[in-house]
Design a protein around this motif. Structure first.
Motif, PDB file in Angstrom:
ATOM      1  N   TRP A   1      85.113 -59.509  24.687  1.00  0.00           N
ATOM      2  CA  TRP A   1      84.400 -58.698  25.685  1.00  0.00           C
ATOM      3  C   TRP A   1      85.084 -58.812  27.049  1.00  0.00           C
TER       4      TRP A   1
ATOM      5  N   ARG B   1      91.532 -44.993  38.801  1.00  0.00           N
ATOM      6  CA  ARG B   1      90.772 -43.778  39.174  1.00  0.00           C
ATOM      7  C   ARG B   1      90.388 -43.815  40.656  1.00  0.00           C
TER       8      ARG B   1
ATOM      9  N   VAL C   1      82.915 -52.252  38.425  1.00  0.00           N
ATOM     10  CA  VAL C   1      82.109 -51.945  37.237  1.00  0.00           C
ATOM     11  C   VAL C   1      80.682 -52.476  37.326  1.00  0.00           C
TER      12      VAL C   1
ATOM     13  N   VAL D   1      78.208 -55.633  35.173  1.00  0.00           N
ATOM     14  CA  VAL D   1      79.088 -56.152  34.117  1.00  0.00           C
ATOM     15  C   VAL D   1      80.253 -56.926  34.744  1.00  0.00           C
TER      16      VAL D   1
ATOM     17  N   LEU E   1      81.792 -53.213  22.056  1.00  0.00           N
ATOM     18  CA  LEU E   1      83.096 -53.324  22.745  1.00  0.00           C
ATOM     19  C   LEU E   1      83.586 -51.945  23.191  1.00  0.00           C
TER      20      LEU E   1
ATOM     21  N   VAL F   1      82.072 -50.742  26.230  1.00  0.00           N
ATOM     22  CA  VAL F   1      82.540 -51.403  27.459  1.00  0.00           C
ATOM     23  C   VAL F   1      83.803 -50.714  27.974  1.00  0.00           C
ATOM     24  N   VAL F   2      84.703 -50.350  27.059  1.00  0.00           N
ATOM     25  CA  VAL F   2      86.009 -49.881  27.531  1.00  0.00           C
ATOM     26  C   VAL F   2      86.143 -48.346  27.558  1.00  0.00           C
TER      27      VAL F   2
ATOM     28  N   ALA G   1      85.141 -46.554  30.764  1.00  0.00           N
ATOM     29  CA  ALA G   1      86.121 -46.736  31.848  1.00  0.00           C
ATOM     30  C   ALA G   1      87.277 -45.756  31.678  1.00  0.00           C
TER      31      ALA G   1
ATOM     32  N   TYR H   1      86.010 -42.476  32.783  1.00  0.00           N
ATOM     33  CA  TYR H   1      85.950 -42.456  34.253  1.00  0.00           C
ATOM     34  C   TYR H   1      87.342 -42.184  34.831  1.00  0.00           C
ATOM     35  N   LEU H   2      88.365 -42.784  34.202  1.00  0.00           N
ATOM     36  CA  LEU H   2      89.743 -42.531  34.655  1.00  0.00           C
ATOM     37  C   LEU H   2      90.069 -41.041  34.534  1.00  0.00           C
TER      38      LEU H   2
ATOM     39  N   ALA I   1      88.008 -38.746  34.866  1.00  0.00           N
ATOM     40  CA  ALA I   1      87.014 -38.031  35.676  1.00  0.00           C
ATOM     41  C   ALA I   1      86.006 -37.283  34.808  1.00  0.00           C
TER      42      ALA I   1
ATOM     43  N   LYS J   1      80.610 -42.825  38.168  1.00  0.00           N
ATOM     44  CA  LYS J   1      80.671 -44.289  38.170  1.00  0.00           C
ATOM     45  C   LYS J   1      79.364 -44.926  37.690  1.00  0.00           C
TER      46      LYS J   1
ATOM     47  N   MET K   1      79.066 -44.659  33.981  1.00  0.00           N
ATOM     48  CA  MET K   1      80.019 -45.578  33.355  1.00  0.00           C
ATOM     49  C   MET K   1      79.461 -47.002  33.382  1.00  0.00           C
ATOM     50  N   GLN K   2      78.929 -47.399  34.528  1.00  0.00           N
ATOM     51  CA  GLN K   2      78.431 -48.768  34.658  1.00  0.00           C
ATOM     52  C   GLN K   2      77.232 -49.018  33.737  1.00  0.00           C
TER      53      GLN K   2
ATOM     54  N   MET L   1      78.550 -49.402  30.223  1.00  0.00           N
ATOM     55  CA  MET L   1      79.212 -50.706  30.066  1.00  0.00           C
ATOM     56  C   MET L   1      78.185 -51.828  29.925  1.00  0.00           C
ATOM     57  N   LEU L   2      77.097 -51.707  30.667  1.00  0.00           N
ATOM     58  CA  LEU L   2      76.051 -52.742  30.572  1.00  0.00           C
ATOM     59  C   LEU L   2      75.406 -52.708  29.189  1.00  0.00           C
TER      60      LEU L   2
ATOM     61  N   THR M   1      77.719 -54.254  26.780  1.00  0.00           N
ATOM     62  CA  THR M   1      77.740 -55.715  26.938  1.00  0.00           C
ATOM     63  C   THR M   1      76.563 -56.361  26.209  1.00  0.00           C
TER      64      THR M   1
END
Lengths: 476, 58
Positions: free
Chosen positions: A184, A198, A315, A318, B13, B16-17, B20, B23-24, B26, B30, B33-34, B37-38, B41
């Motif tokens: 992770w 970005r 982020v 997290v 997993l 999480v990635v 992102a 987001y890169l 667009a 954000k 995305m967050q 990711m949470l 996790t």
């Protein structure tokens, strides 16, 4: 990796500490892949990456330096550490005891333990920067030596006390959490890099739709080279390459990882260290440095290297969790190892008390931001101090018998203190530090000639010492 | 159980990635995305200990 494997390769078990690892306990390649990937994706990566930017490194120098330096580190583990580990199959400490004697090992353990304390302290510092975000604490700056607020002191001490207690009482629990968290954490580090790119594109009004675009951004905005920040040493390709190579010098050239790789079935399993190097010391360093470069781009006066706020800005929650867990899970085994080193000095005191006291010492070290903020220099110094004993082990194993001398001299002669390795160690460190202080060589490069100095001194003093020594028939 | 845990852990997993990466490009904001990711996790830390009965796997 199973708990048994994990316990075995992390040296928790009391088994085989004074005997070669038997065939039945040897481990496969995959065990070492997991071990090294987890160990080298740590909280300190979040400090080291930004410090490269603070050192004014250029994009090409950084990427090439990391690629080559990490390759040299992997080759050092594979061709210097692993061949001895898989032949002798002994811990570093037991080999040193055979070479240098019991009393010497106690002294070496003390130095090793102190170095581990400072390293663990910097990991607690990293975690505390995330706690500081939650409680809105004033945090230290890039050139701060001392704690700058009561809130910071309380945060570090509270966090340090928890980490110390867990290291003393529940090491295995955190070792399991570390195993679970490692994949992770790697993904979160990747996310740091992607989000940073970005945000950089947005901040500069450029688009990143190809690798060429990303490289252009890297060269012109992220790692632009030029002057370092005030108080920092300028880093070139050579600095980056040698730093990446020697960052874990104590473990490969310094032979600490004999204790881990003695469980490997084959010497080539040393190649498993590539996972740690290229995930932790390439990908994670680059990602963390992108976040710091973004911070500087937005506000050139904001030079503080604070992993917590940087991660949170990228982020969110997290990121904060990653900083705390990365610092905690890597400080924990470091405190445990430091505790073991100190316990060898005071064997009558319980391991719990020694480890807890060691953890508190680490927390006190972590209060001083100088250690974390000067982590590049500290890591170089740590490698320099422990490197000479690696040269001693290498020469003792490969060269002494070929030179007609007695290997494992302390064991063969029955002495508890062999002067030859002790003089080689102290003289090498003193010579290297004197050369650094005189401006003859940079701290970052001194370990390379230092290894040859240590080897030559050990061979020379062994020759002088053993002129009149007659080994017993059938000796080593 | 182990297969389900493995699928859930890998999904965690990915959560999480992948956001992102989006987001890169667009493709997401954000805060979205967050949040993803949470969620990833939480999913990872619930599922990974049951992965093949060996916490963390290899």
């Amino acid at each position: 990796m199973s708990d048994r494997e994990s316990a075995a390769i992390q040296g928790e078990s009391a088994e085989f500490e004074r005997e070669p690892v038997p065939e039945r306990a040897r481990l496969g390649f995959r065990s070492f892949v997991g071990q090294y990937a987890g160990e080298h994706t740590a909280g300190t990566e979040l400090m080291i990456g930004p410090l490269f930017v603070a050192a004014g490194v250029g994009a090409k120098d950084l990427i090439l330096g990391l690629l080559i330096g990490n390759l040299l580190a992997v080759l050092s583990w594979t061709f210097i550490t692993a061949p001895i580990a898989t032949r002798a199959r002994l811990t570093l400490y037991y080999q040193l005891e055979k070479i240098a004697g019991r009393r010497f090992v106690v002294f070496y353990n003390a130095i090793n333990g102190i170095a581990f304390c400072f390293l663990a302290g910097s990991m607690i510092t990293v975690s505390a920067t995330a706690v500081g975000v939650w409680f809105d604490l004033p945090m230290p700056g890039l050139n701060d030596l001392y704690p700058n607020s009561a809130g910071w002191v309380v945060a570090v001490l509270a966090l340090g006390a928890v980490v110390a207690y867990v290291a003393a009482a529940g090491y295995r629990v955190v070792a399991r959490v570390a195993n679970i968290a490692a994949p992770w954490m790697v993904m979160v580090f990747v996310a740091f890099g992607l989000v940073g790119l970005r945000d950089f594109a947005d901040a500069t009004g450029t688009s990143v739709s190809s690798l060429a675009d990303a490289w252009h951004l890297a060269e012109t905005v992220i790692w632009t080279g030029g002057e370092p920040l005030p108080g920092q040493v300028k880093f070139t390709f050579w600095h980056v390459m040698v730093f990446a190579w020697f960052c874990n010098m104590a473990m490969h050239v310094g032979m600490s990882d004999l204790s881990i790789l003695r469980f490997a079935r084959k010497a080539r399993y040393g190649l498993a260290t590539a996972t740690g190097m290229y995930l932790g010391h390439f990908l994670a360093w680059i990602a963390a440095s992108i976040l710091f470069a973004l911070q500087l781009h937005r506000d050139p006066t904001h030079t503080d290297v604070l992993p917590g706020p940087m991660a949170a800005g990228a982020v969110g929650v997290v990121g904060l969790l990653c900083v705390i867990i990365a610092g905690w899970t890597t400080a924990n085994p470091t405190i445990y190892r430091a505790g073991l080193a100190f316990q060898a000095i005071v064997p009558t005191v319980s391991r719990f008390r020694v480890t807890f006291a060691t953890g508190l010492l680490c927390a006190v070290a972590g209060m001083f931001p100088a250690i974390a903020m000067k982590l590049l220099g500290f890591v170089a110094l740590y490698g320099l101090v422990l490197m000479p004993m690696g040269a001693v082990v290498f020469c003792d194993f490969w060269l002494l018998r070929r030179a007609g001398l007695q290997a494992y001299f302390a064991e063969a002669s029955g002495t508890s203190f062999n002067a030859a390795p002790a003089i080689a160690w102290v003289a090498t460190v003193v010579l290297c530090l004197a050369a650094v202080n005189a401006g003859v060589i940079s701290l970052y490069f001194a370990s390379l000639p230092g290894w040859f100095v240590a080897a030559a001194l050990y061979l020379g003093f062994s020759f002088v010492q053993q002129r009149r020594y007659r080994p017993a028939a059938g000796g080593l | 159980m182990a297969v389900l845990a493995r699928i859930a852990a890998l999904a965690g997993l990915a959560l999480v990635v992948v956001p992102a990466g989006l987001y890169l490009g667009a493709d997401v904001g954000k805060s979205s995305m967050q949040s993803m990711m949470l969620a990833g996790t939480v999913l990872w830390f619930i599922a990974a200990p049951f992965w093949n009965g060996r916490p963390g796997g290899d």
